[in-house]
Design a protein around this motif. Structure first.
Motif, PDB file in Angstrom:
ATOM      1  N   SER A 173       7.027  -4.347  -7.576  1.00  0.00           N
ATOM      2  CA  SER A 173       8.177  -5.136  -8.014  1.00  0.00           C
ATOM      3  C   SER A 173       9.490  -4.404  -7.742  1.00  0.00           C
ATOM      4  CB  SER A 173       8.039  -5.456  -9.505  1.00  0.00           C
ATOM      5  OG  SER A 173       9.171  -6.135  -9.961  1.00  0.00           O
ATOM      6  N   ASN A 174       9.522  -3.125  -8.051  1.00  0.00           N
ATOM      7  CA  ASN A 174      10.739  -2.334  -7.804  1.00  0.00           C
ATOM      8  C   ASN A 174      11.062  -2.264  -6.318  1.00  0.00           C
ATOM      9  OD1 ASN A 174      11.172  -1.832 -10.475  1.00  0.00           O
ATOM     10  ND2 ASN A 174      10.414   0.257 -10.430  1.00  0.00           N
ATOM     11  N   LEU A 175      10.054  -2.076  -5.491  1.00  0.00           N
ATOM     12  CA  LEU A 175      10.277  -1.983  -4.048  1.00  0.00           C
ATOM     13  C   LEU A 175      10.723  -3.322  -3.467  1.00  0.00           C
ATOM     14  CD1 LEU A 175       7.323   0.339  -3.078  1.00  0.00           C
ATOM     15  CD2 LEU A 175       9.749   0.858  -2.787  1.00  0.00           C
ATOM     16  N   VAL A 176      10.151  -4.413  -3.933  1.00  0.00           N
ATOM     17  CA  VAL A 176      10.576  -5.731  -3.470  1.00  0.00           C
ATOM     18  C   VAL A 176      12.046  -5.952  -3.823  1.00  0.00           C
ATOM     19  CG1 VAL A 176      10.320  -8.222  -3.842  1.00  0.00           C
ATOM     20  CG2 VAL A 176       8.299  -6.797  -3.481  1.00  0.00           C
ATOM     21  N   SER A 177      12.413  -5.641  -5.056  1.00  0.00           N
ATOM     22  CA  SER A 177      13.807  -5.810  -5.484  1.00  0.00           C
ATOM     23  C   SER A 177      14.747  -4.930  -4.668  1.00  0.00           C
ATOM     24  CB  SER A 177      13.958  -5.478  -6.970  1.00  0.00           C
ATOM     25  OG  SER A 177      13.243  -6.402  -7.741  1.00  0.00           O
ATOM     26  N   TYR A 178      14.359  -3.692  -4.468  1.00  0.00           N
ATOM     27  CA  TYR A 178      15.183  -2.759  -3.704  1.00  0.00           C
ATOM     28  C   TYR A 178      15.370  -3.262  -2.266  1.00  0.00           C
ATOM     29  CZ  TYR A 178      16.669   1.413  -1.225  1.00  0.00           C
ATOM     30  OH  TYR A 178      17.354   2.288  -0.425  1.00  0.00           O
ATOM     31  N   CYS A 179      14.294  -3.629  -1.629  1.00  0.00           N
ATOM     32  CA  CYS A 179      14.377  -4.085  -0.239  1.00  0.00           C
ATOM     33  C   CYS A 179      15.169  -5.374  -0.128  1.00  0.00           C
ATOM     34  CB  CYS A 179      12.985  -4.268   0.347  1.00  0.00           C
ATOM     35  SG  CYS A 179      12.099  -2.723   0.615  1.00  0.00           S
ATOM     36  N   TRP A 180      14.994  -6.268  -1.092  1.00  0.00           N
ATOM     37  CA  TRP A 180      15.704  -7.535  -1.066  1.00  0.00           C
ATOM     38  C   TRP A 180      17.211  -7.296  -1.206  1.00  0.00           C
ATOM     39  CZ3 TRP A 180      13.082 -11.610   0.429  1.00  0.00           C
ATOM     40  CH2 TRP A 180      13.667 -12.865   0.317  1.00  0.00           C
ATOM     41  N   LYS A 189       9.954 -14.963  -0.852  1.00  0.00           N
ATOM     42  CA  LYS A 189       9.957 -13.795  -1.737  1.00  0.00           C
ATOM     43  C   LYS A 189       8.594 -13.635  -2.422  1.00  0.00           C
ATOM     44  CE  LYS A 189      12.967 -11.261  -4.797  1.00  0.00           C
ATOM     45  NZ  LYS A 189      14.213 -11.250  -5.554  1.00  0.00           N
ATOM     46  N   LYS A 190       7.956 -14.722  -2.774  1.00  0.00           N
ATOM     47  CA  LYS A 190       6.621 -14.654  -3.377  1.00  0.00           C
ATOM     48  C   LYS A 190       5.626 -14.082  -2.372  1.00  0.00           C
ATOM     49  CE  LYS A 190       3.039 -17.356  -5.557  1.00  0.00           C
ATOM     50  NZ  LYS A 190       2.495 -18.649  -5.848  1.00  0.00           N
ATOM     51  N   GLU A 191       5.722 -14.540  -1.138  1.00  0.00           N
ATOM     52  CA  GLU A 191       4.850 -14.030  -0.079  1.00  0.00           C
ATOM     53  C   GLU A 191       5.062 -12.530   0.124  1.00  0.00           C
ATOM     54  OE1 GLU A 191       4.515 -14.399   4.760  1.00  0.00           O
ATOM     55  OE2 GLU A 191       5.257 -16.128   3.645  1.00  0.00           O
ATOM     56  N   ILE A 192       6.311 -12.099   0.118  1.00  0.00           N
ATOM     57  CA  ILE A 192       6.639 -10.678   0.254  1.00  0.00           C
ATOM     58  C   ILE A 192       6.033  -9.889  -0.904  1.00  0.00           C
ATOM     59  CG2 ILE A 192       8.539  -9.002   0.173  1.00  0.00           C
ATOM     60  CD1 ILE A 192       8.379 -10.377   2.847  1.00  0.00           C
ATOM     61  N   SER A 193       6.169 -10.402  -2.114  1.00  0.00           N
ATOM     62  CA  SER A 193       5.625  -9.722  -3.301  1.00  0.00           C
ATOM     63  C   SER A 193       4.121  -9.549  -3.203  1.00  0.00           C
ATOM     64  CB  SER A 193       5.982 -10.495  -4.571  1.00  0.00           C
ATOM     65  OG  SER A 193       7.360 -10.489  -4.788  1.00  0.00           O
ATOM     66  N   GLU A 194       3.438 -10.588  -2.766  1.00  0.00           N
ATOM     67  CA  GLU A 194       1.979 -10.512  -2.626  1.00  0.00           C
ATOM     68  C   GLU A 194       1.579  -9.490  -1.562  1.00  0.00           C
ATOM     69  OE1 GLU A 194       0.713 -14.534  -1.906  1.00  0.00           O
ATOM     70  OE2 GLU A 194       1.216 -15.153  -3.947  1.00  0.00           O
ATOM     71  N   LYS A 195       2.287  -9.487  -0.450  1.00  0.00           N
ATOM     72  CA  LYS A 195       1.990  -8.519   0.604  1.00  0.00           C
ATOM     73  C   LYS A 195       2.271  -7.091   0.133  1.00  0.00           C
ATOM     74  CE  LYS A 195       2.605 -11.526   4.579  1.00  0.00           C
ATOM     75  NZ  LYS A 195       3.366 -11.792   5.810  1.00  0.00           N
ATOM     76  N   MET A 196       3.355  -6.909  -0.613  1.00  0.00           N
ATOM     77  CA  MET A 196       3.698  -5.579  -1.126  1.00  0.00           C
ATOM     78  C   MET A 196       2.616  -5.092  -2.085  1.00  0.00           C
ATOM     79  SD  MET A 196       6.128  -3.222  -0.998  1.00  0.00           S
ATOM     80  CE  MET A 196       7.692  -4.010  -0.670  1.00  0.00           C
ATOM     81  N   HIS A 197       2.167  -5.962  -2.950  1.00  0.00           N
ATOM     82  CA  HIS A 197       1.107  -5.606  -3.900  1.00  0.00           C
ATOM     83  C   HIS A 197      -0.146  -5.140  -3.148  1.00  0.00           C
ATOM     84  CE1 HIS A 197      -1.636  -5.780  -7.308  1.00  0.00           C
ATOM     85  NE2 HIS A 197      -2.437  -6.471  -6.525  1.00  0.00           N
ATOM     86  N   LYS A 198      -0.562  -5.915  -2.159  1.00  0.00           N
ATOM     87  CA  LYS A 198      -1.764  -5.566  -1.393  1.00  0.00           C
ATOM     88  C   LYS A 198      -1.576  -4.262  -0.619  1.00  0.00           C
ATOM     89  CE  LYS A 198      -3.514 -10.231  -0.935  1.00  0.00           C
ATOM     90  NZ  LYS A 198      -3.738 -11.368  -0.062  1.00  0.00           N
ATOM     91  N   TYR A 227      -0.371  -1.044  -9.686  1.00  0.00           N
ATOM     92  CA  TYR A 227       0.830  -0.713  -8.918  1.00  0.00           C
ATOM     93  C   TYR A 227       1.889  -1.814  -8.952  1.00  0.00           C
ATOM     94  CZ  TYR A 227      -2.186   2.948  -6.988  1.00  0.00           C
ATOM     95  OH  TYR A 227      -3.030   4.026  -6.830  1.00  0.00           O
ATOM     96  N   ASP A 228       1.733  -2.800  -9.821  1.00  0.00           N
ATOM     97  CA  ASP A 228       2.681  -3.919  -9.865  1.00  0.00           C
ATOM     98  C   ASP A 228       4.109  -3.476 -10.159  1.00  0.00           C
ATOM     99  OD1 ASP A 228       0.683  -5.651  -9.229  1.00  0.00           O
ATOM    100  OD2 ASP A 228       0.665  -6.700 -11.166  1.00  0.00           O
ATOM    101  N   PHE A 229       4.270  -2.520 -11.053  1.00  0.00           N
ATOM    102  CA  PHE A 229       5.608  -2.021 -11.384  1.00  0.00           C
ATOM    103  C   PHE A 229       6.296  -1.484 -10.131  1.00  0.00           C
ATOM    104  CE2 PHE A 229       8.214   1.728 -12.378  1.00  0.00           C
ATOM    105  CZ  PHE A 229       9.205   1.141 -13.136  1.00  0.00           C
ATOM    106  N   ILE A 285       5.972  -1.339   5.060  1.00  0.00           N
ATOM    107  CA  ILE A 285       6.837  -2.181   4.219  1.00  0.00           C
ATOM    108  C   ILE A 285       7.915  -2.832   5.083  1.00  0.00           C
ATOM    109  CG2 ILE A 285       8.616  -2.124   2.421  1.00  0.00           C
ATOM    110  CD1 ILE A 285       6.862   0.022   1.007  1.00  0.00           C
ATOM    111  N   LEU A 286       8.518  -2.059   5.959  1.00  0.00           N
ATOM    112  CA  LEU A 286       9.547  -2.625   6.830  1.00  0.00           C
ATOM    113  C   LEU A 286       8.988  -3.708   7.740  1.00  0.00           C
ATOM    114  CD1 LEU A 286      11.595   0.576   7.733  1.00  0.00           C
ATOM    115  CD2 LEU A 286      12.242  -1.278   6.179  1.00  0.00           C
ATOM    116  N   LYS A 287       7.758  -3.564   8.171  1.00  0.00           N
ATOM    117  CA  LYS A 287       7.126  -4.597   8.999  1.00  0.00           C
ATOM    118  C   LYS A 287       6.964  -5.903   8.211  1.00  0.00           C
ATOM    119  CE  LYS A 287       4.405  -1.460  11.865  1.00  0.00           C
ATOM    120  NZ  LYS A 287       3.047  -0.973  12.138  1.00  0.00           N
TER     121      LYS A 287
END
Length: 90
Positions: free
Chosen positions: A38-45, A4-13, A33-35, A84-86
Motif C-alpha cells: 500500500s505504501n509503495l503504491v501510494s508513493y509511486c502514484w 489503481k486496483k490492478e496496480i495494487s494487486e500486482k504490487m501485492h503479488k 506485506y499489504d502495509f 515495480i517500475l515495469k
C-alpha cells in the motif's frame, strides 16, 4: 480507479512471491506485506514522474533492515524495484 486496483494487486503479488524477505509460504497470512504494498503504491502514484529504481531500492532496503530487522539484500531490492517500475510503465 480500476487501473489503481490492478496496480495494487500486482504490487501485492510481487512483494509476496518475489520480494518476500521473511520467506513466507502459502500457509502464512496472505496480507503480511499489504502495509508495504500500500505504501509503495501510494508513493509511486504520487511521484510517478520522478520515481526511480534507486529510490525504490532504498525504500525496500529500509523496510528490510529498519522495519523487519533483517540483514537486507540490496541486489534483490534493486531487482524488485525494477519490477515495480515495469508494473507502472507497462
Amino acid at each position: 480507479m480500476e487501473y489503481k486496483k490492478e496496480i495494487s494487486e500486482k504490487m501485492h503479488k510481487l512483494l509476496r512471491y518475489e520480494w518476500n524477505p521473511i520467506g513466507l509460504n502459502d500457509n502464512d497470512p496472505q496480507d503480511e506485506y499489504d502495509f508495504y504494498a500500500s505504501n509503495l503504491v501510494s508513493y509511486c502514484w504520487e511521484f510517478l514522474n520522478s520515481v526511480s529504481d534507486d529510490k525504490l531500492t532504498n525504500i525496500l532496503y529500509a523496510y528490510e533492515t529498519k522495519d523487519m530487522w533483517l540483514d537486507g539484500d540490496k541486489e534483490q531490492c534493486r531487482y524488485i524495484a525494477q519490477e515495480i517500475l515495469k508494473v507502472y510503465w507497462k
